[in-house]
Design an enzyme around this catalytic site. Structure first.
Site, PDB file in Angstrom:
ATOM      1  N   THR A 163       0.865  -1.188   0.000  1.00  0.00           N
ATOM      2  CA  THR A 163       0.000   0.000   0.000  1.00  0.00           C
ATOM      3  C   THR A 163       0.895   1.229   0.000  1.00  0.00           C
ATOM      4  O   THR A 163       1.986   1.195   0.576  1.00  0.00           O
ATOM      5  CB  THR A 163      -0.871  -0.036   1.277  1.00  0.00           C
ATOM      6  OG1 THR A 163      -1.813  -1.092   1.132  1.00  0.00           O
ATOM      7  CG2 THR A 163      -1.593   1.275   1.534  1.00  0.00           C
ATOM      8  N   VAL A 192     -13.839  -3.402   1.670  1.00  0.00           N
ATOM      9  CA  VAL A 192     -13.211  -2.081   1.760  1.00  0.00           C
ATOM     10  C   VAL A 192     -12.247  -2.111   2.936  1.00  0.00           C
ATOM     11  O   VAL A 192     -12.608  -2.553   4.030  1.00  0.00           O
ATOM     12  CB  VAL A 192     -14.279  -0.978   1.978  1.00  0.00           C
ATOM     13  CG1 VAL A 192     -13.617   0.372   2.170  1.00  0.00           C
ATOM     14  CG2 VAL A 192     -15.249  -0.937   0.798  1.00  0.00           C
ATOM     15  N   GLY A 193     -11.022  -1.660   2.710  1.00  0.00           N
ATOM     16  CA  GLY A 193     -10.033  -1.632   3.782  1.00  0.00           C
ATOM     17  C   GLY A 193     -10.006  -0.286   4.483  1.00  0.00           C
ATOM     18  O   GLY A 193     -10.931   0.526   4.353  1.00  0.00           O
ATOM     19  N   ASP A 194      -8.944  -0.047   5.220  1.00  0.00           N
ATOM     20  CA  ASP A 194      -8.816   1.203   5.978  1.00  0.00           C
ATOM     21  C   ASP A 194      -8.383   2.388   5.106  1.00  0.00           C
ATOM     22  O   ASP A 194      -8.660   3.538   5.433  1.00  0.00           O
ATOM     23  CB  ASP A 194      -7.786   1.019   7.102  1.00  0.00           C
ATOM     24  CG  ASP A 194      -6.431   0.566   6.556  1.00  0.00           C
ATOM     25  OD1 ASP A 194      -6.398  -0.354   5.714  1.00  0.00           O
ATOM     26  OD2 ASP A 194      -5.402   1.143   6.957  1.00  0.00           O
ATOM     27  N   THR A 213      -0.662   1.992   6.875  1.00  0.00           N
ATOM     28  CA  THR A 213      -0.622   0.760   6.093  1.00  0.00           C
ATOM     29  C   THR A 213      -0.574  -0.418   7.060  1.00  0.00           C
ATOM     30  O   THR A 213       0.069  -0.331   8.101  1.00  0.00           O
ATOM     31  CB  THR A 213       0.603   0.726   5.160  1.00  0.00           C
ATOM     32  OG1 THR A 213       0.786  -0.615   4.692  1.00  0.00           O
ATOM     33  CG2 THR A 213       1.887   1.172   5.841  1.00  0.00           C
ATOM     34  N   GLY A 214      -1.268  -1.491   6.718  1.00  0.00           N
ATOM     35  CA  GLY A 214      -1.240  -2.653   7.599  1.00  0.00           C
ATOM     36  C   GLY A 214      -2.525  -3.448   7.493  1.00  0.00           C
ATOM     37  O   GLY A 214      -3.284  -3.285   6.533  1.00  0.00           O
ATOM     38  N   GLY A 216      -5.874  -4.017   7.502  1.00  0.00           N
ATOM     39  CA  GLY A 216      -6.928  -3.008   7.434  1.00  0.00           C
ATOM     40  C   GLY A 216      -8.002  -3.165   8.489  1.00  0.00           C
ATOM     41  O   GLY A 216      -8.443  -2.179   9.095  1.00  0.00           O
TER      42      GLY A 216
HETATM   43  N1  ASP Z   1      -4.261  -1.483   4.780  1.00  0.00           N
HETATM   44  C1  ASP Z   1      -4.443  -2.131   3.512  1.00  0.00           C
HETATM   45  C2  ASP Z   1      -5.791  -2.798   3.493  1.00  0.00           C
HETATM   46  O1  ASP Z   1      -6.117  -3.475   4.454  1.00  0.00           O
HETATM   47  C3  ASP Z   1      -3.381  -3.136   3.195  1.00  0.00           C
HETATM   48  C4  ASP Z   1      -1.955  -2.713   3.445  1.00  0.00           C
HETATM   49  O2  ASP Z   1      -1.703  -1.627   3.955  1.00  0.00           O
HETATM   50  O3  ASP Z   1      -1.049  -3.488   3.109  1.00  0.00           O
HETATM   51  O4  ASP Z   1      -6.476  -2.708   2.510  1.00  0.00           O
END
Ligand code: ASP
Length: 291
Positions: A163, A192-194, A213-214, A216
């Site tokens: 991300t 839908v993610g964060d 990022t992480g 979500g």
């Molecule tokens: N946060 C993102 C999601 O969950 C994924 C990521 O940051 O790697 O969509």
């Protein structure tokens, strides 16, 4: 007046040692693209969008070209932008194949509506003049390989994060943040993610800008970016504020990740609880990248 500054990230995860330089270089390039915007008097919003666009166009990151795929092998993109000066925000979620979702999100800054999703987001983007692509134009071989590993072989979906995001402070001291992603590899269509959610993956006000990022779902449960911003408002340094909320996510919510933040005055922070989080920075006289 604080000096202009931009910080970008290329996702929290576990980039293999031999690829780390490439990830750091892509972030350094994106930071310099955003830095040029700031250097020529551009706003923080313009700078973060230019930097994220550069990362979306780079196929090594999970956004735009090179994005993660849904369990059906499709493209579903999430992105958002927030302007700290005006508190205006824009976001898109479950957007199909558009080259630069962050530019669609940026257009929404002009609208009363903040978040558009799915087919209606696509229609709106086309009406604004954005070109809809064939999915193949964004799908790269490394993403297909990772998709097969996750969806067909039941492997772990920890696909080196990827991300992307940026936070910036312009010459007027105004702040902005932007984030863009293909989400988690093998996600449910419609998930839908964060990243497109204001106050979770992206946030900016008059005191700080945050891009996360992480995992979500864990970041959503923690209302991540808003919690970080509240801590900074109460006087914590960005590094400590991010670390505290990441600790809670790791301890109580079963997730991991990282974030970048720039305060209106003082030091920026790039903090992670994962093995790597590529990032890049630019300020007058100083620029670089790391992973
Ligand atoms: N946060 C993102 C999601 O969950 C994924 C990521 O940051 O790697 O969509």
């Amino acid at each position: 007046m604080p000096e202009p500054l931009i910080l970008v990230h290329g996702g929290a995860g576990s980039v293999p040692t031999e690829s780390r330089q490439r990830h750091a270089d892509g972030c350094a390039l994106a930071a310099s693209v955003g830095g040029e915007v700031l250097d020529s008097g551009g706003t923080a919003v313009e700078a973060v969008c230019a930097a994220v666009e550069s990362l979306e166009n780079n196929p090594i990151y999970n956004s735009g070209k090179g994005c993660a795929l849904t369990c059906n092998g499709g493209v579903s993109l999430d992105s958002s932008v927030m302007c700290g000066k005006t508190n205006r925000a824009g976001g898109v979620a479950c957007l199909g194949a558009f080259r630069n979702p962050v530019r669609v999100a940026q257009c929404l800054l002009e609208e009363e509506t903040i978040l558009l999703v799915g087919i209606e987001a696509e229609r709106w983007a086309e009406a604004q003049g954005f070109e809809r692509l064939q999915e193949d134009e964004l799908i790269v071989p490394s993403a297909v390989k990772a998709w097969k590993h996750v969806v067909q072989e039941g492997g772990s979906s920890n696909w080196a994060g990827g991300t992307v995001g940026a936070v910036a402070r312009d010459a007027h001291g105004d702040l902005a943040a932007a984030t863009s992603t293909g989400g988690t590899m093998g996600k449910l269509p419609g998930r839908v993610g964060d990243s497109p959610l204001i106050g979770v993956g992206t946030y900016a006000d008059e005191l700080c800008a945050v891009s996360a990022t992480g995992t979500g779902e864990a970041f959503m449960r923690a209302v991540f970016a808003a919690r970080v911003a509240d801590r900074i408002r109460r006087g914590e340094e960005p590094a400590g504020a991010i670390q505290n909320v990441l600790n809670r996510i790791e301890r109580e919510l079963g997730g991991a990740g990282g974030a970048i933040s720039i305060p209106v005055e003082g030091d920026y922070a790039a903090i992670k609880s994962t093995t790597t989080m590529s990032h890049g920075w630019w300020s007058p006289g100083d620029s670089g990248g790391d992973c």
